[in-house]
Design a protein around this motif. Sequence first.
Motif, PDB file in Angstrom:
ATOM      1  N   GLU A  53       0.824  -1.211   0.000  1.00 43.84           N
ATOM      2  CA  GLU A  53       0.000   0.000   0.000  1.00 43.84           C
ATOM      3  C   GLU A  53       0.858   1.261   0.000  1.00 43.84           C
ATOM      4  OE1 GLU A  53      -4.004   1.732   2.218  1.00 43.84           O
ATOM      5  OE2 GLU A  53      -2.843   0.144   3.173  1.00 43.84           O
ATOM      6  N   THR A  54       2.022   1.212   0.639  1.00 45.08           N
ATOM      7  CA  THR A  54       2.886   2.389   0.748  1.00 45.08           C
ATOM      8  C   THR A  54       4.334   2.018   0.439  1.00 45.08           C
ATOM      9  OG1 THR A  54       3.419   2.045   3.088  1.00 45.08           O
ATOM     10  CG2 THR A  54       1.407   3.300   2.588  1.00 45.08           C
ATOM     11  N   TYR A  55       5.145   3.050   0.208  1.00 42.13           N
ATOM     12  CA  TYR A  55       6.567   2.827  -0.038  1.00 42.13           C
ATOM     13  C   TYR A  55       7.251   2.304   1.225  1.00 42.13           C
ATOM     14  CZ  TYR A  55      11.347   3.669  -1.612  1.00 42.13           C
ATOM     15  OH  TYR A  55      12.661   3.513  -1.961  1.00 42.13           O
ATOM     16  N   GLU A  56       6.837   2.793   2.375  1.00 39.13           N
ATOM     17  CA  GLU A  56       7.411   2.321   3.640  1.00 39.13           C
ATOM     18  C   GLU A  56       7.170   0.824   3.800  1.00 39.13           C
ATOM     19  OE1 GLU A  56       7.195   3.330   8.446  1.00 39.13           O
ATOM     20  OE2 GLU A  56       5.797   4.270   7.045  1.00 39.13           O
ATOM     21  N   ILE A  96       5.997   1.741  -6.763  1.00 36.23           N
ATOM     22  CA  ILE A  96       5.316   2.197  -5.550  1.00 36.23           C
ATOM     23  C   ILE A  96       5.823   3.572  -5.135  1.00 36.23           C
ATOM     24  CG2 ILE A  96       6.866   1.124  -3.847  1.00 36.23           C
ATOM     25  CD1 ILE A  96       3.020   1.110  -3.735  1.00 36.23           C
ATOM     26  N   ARG A  97       7.086   3.888  -5.465  1.00 35.33           N
ATOM     27  CA  ARG A  97       7.600   5.225  -5.152  1.00 35.33           C
ATOM     28  C   ARG A  97       6.903   6.292  -5.981  1.00 35.33           C
ATOM     29  NH1 ARG A  97       8.091   9.023  -3.187  1.00 35.33           N
ATOM     30  NH2 ARG A  97       9.868  10.234  -2.394  1.00 35.33           N
ATOM     31  N   GLU A 120       3.488   6.887  -4.724  1.00 36.88           N
ATOM     32  CA  GLU A 120       3.518   7.730  -3.534  1.00 36.88           C
ATOM     33  C   GLU A 120       3.647   9.204  -3.913  1.00 36.88           C
ATOM     34  OE1 GLU A 120       5.870   7.024   0.520  1.00 36.88           O
ATOM     35  OE2 GLU A 120       4.090   5.862   0.006  1.00 36.88           O
ATOM     36  N   GLU A 121       4.406   9.504  -4.968  1.00 34.40           N
ATOM     37  CA  GLU A 121       4.503  10.885  -5.428  1.00 34.40           C
ATOM     38  C   GLU A 121       3.149  11.405  -5.894  1.00 34.40           C
ATOM     39  OE1 GLU A 121       6.755  13.240  -5.306  1.00 34.40           O
ATOM     40  OE2 GLU A 121       8.046  11.892  -4.168  1.00 34.40           O
ATOM     41  N   ARG A 150       0.213  10.403  -4.713  1.00 35.16           N
ATOM     42  CA  ARG A 150      -0.557  10.679  -3.486  1.00 35.16           C
ATOM     43  C   ARG A 150      -0.095  11.973  -2.836  1.00 35.16           C
ATOM     44  NH1 ARG A 150       1.110   5.385  -1.920  1.00 35.16           N
ATOM     45  NH2 ARG A 150      -0.203   3.783  -2.877  1.00 35.16           N
ATOM     46  N   ASN A 151       1.217  12.199  -2.823  1.00 36.79           N
ATOM     47  CA  ASN A 151       1.740  13.429  -2.241  1.00 36.79           C
ATOM     48  C   ASN A 151       1.200  14.647  -2.966  1.00 36.79           C
ATOM     49  OD1 ASN A 151       3.256  11.932  -0.429  1.00 36.79           O
ATOM     50  ND2 ASN A 151       5.159  12.107  -1.586  1.00 36.79           N
ATOM     51  N   GLU A 170      10.586  16.111  -0.557  1.00 29.76           N
ATOM     52  CA  GLU A 170      10.448  15.237   0.608  1.00 29.76           C
ATOM     53  C   GLU A 170      11.307  15.714   1.777  1.00 29.76           C
ATOM     54  OE1 GLU A 170       7.558  13.704  -0.567  1.00 29.76           O
ATOM     55  OE2 GLU A 170       8.370  12.260   0.856  1.00 29.76           O
TER      56      GLU A 170
END
Length: 375
Positions: free
Chosen positions: A98-101, A345-346, A349-350, A352-353, A375
């Motif tokens: 779901e997330t990069y983390e 996934i990175r 995330e961008e 979503r950001n 970031e």
Amino acid sequence: MTLNTAVIGGGTVSSIHLSGLDRNPRTELVAICDLDEDIAREHAREYGIRAFFDVEEMLDELDLDWVHVCTPVQTHLPVAKTVIEAGIPVQIEKPITETYEEFEELAAFADRHGVTVSEKHNHDFDPVVRSAVKRARDGDLGDVRGVDVIYTGSSRPDDQNRGAWSFDLAGGEFEEGLPHPIYLTLHAGGYPRSEGDISATTALFDEYDRDFAYDGAQLQYVTDDDVLCTTKMLGATRPVRVLLIHGEDASVTADLISQTLVVHDRNYKGSAVGRVLNNVDQAVDRVTGTVANARAVLKRARNDDWDTLRLLNAHYYQNHAESKALEANDPSRMPVPLAESRWTIRLMEEIRNAAERSEVDPHTVEPTIAHGDDE
């Protein structure tokens, strides 16, 4: 060696995994696991395999060589870690996490356990994509200057295709489909030179009952080889899905819907005759591609052996290549590098950001932009 395989998750997307593993001569499909006992039993009856309702019970009881995870994305990390801890290679449906983390946690966990992890990137292996990328890598196009992926006609955020779980994503069902055009751009064009070379733009065109953040997105980045890559993704439009690779000597347009390839290898500018030739060349390429597709479909109807099927079915093609790599115990031969999943996934995330940083009315189509170096 035949790989004993199982699928976790019996929802919509599991069917293509089950059928592929059942047909692949390198794999022996032995089990399906789902929390819904009726769904698990239904698949088990169809394929003549065992039904399980608990992942750990299945892993303890069976000697498995490969597991496919087809559960909601919110469960990918814990389910995959359970499989990895058992020492079993795993293929995970997109989005991988779901997330990069979460991805970083997954990759580190797999590395510590020495277990191979992959993500389903089926469009990388569409016949027309294989042809276009091969031309670029063989040098037929000259130095590649740019790659564009246009992927429109995607689901609206509030479409319930995969399940209600997708509504918990910032972009809903629209976001669930974003990996396809993103990994396709990475596959054809290469990876970003750095996170600072990424820019993302989002828009929210429509109003929804739920609080979705976006239903359109665009990405841009440059690679180490100075290839300029862009990806445009729109929901609720007529589908247009093309990959364009622009080379110094020639360019190609790969149409993912018609599976036809158009080659642009002449300079048509400057004359009426040139424009006519341009139209003729493109028409010939499309007709040639359509005829080839028709012949391939006819061949499949007459002969549904695995080699025929895998060349036409991108899911099967990837699974075939992965099963060969696992059979040889050679992770370097896996067709989808984990780095491609990491950047996919990175880049998500961008997006979503960009949506989160919006300071405008969320129901306008004014773009919001996020840059990787913010970031």
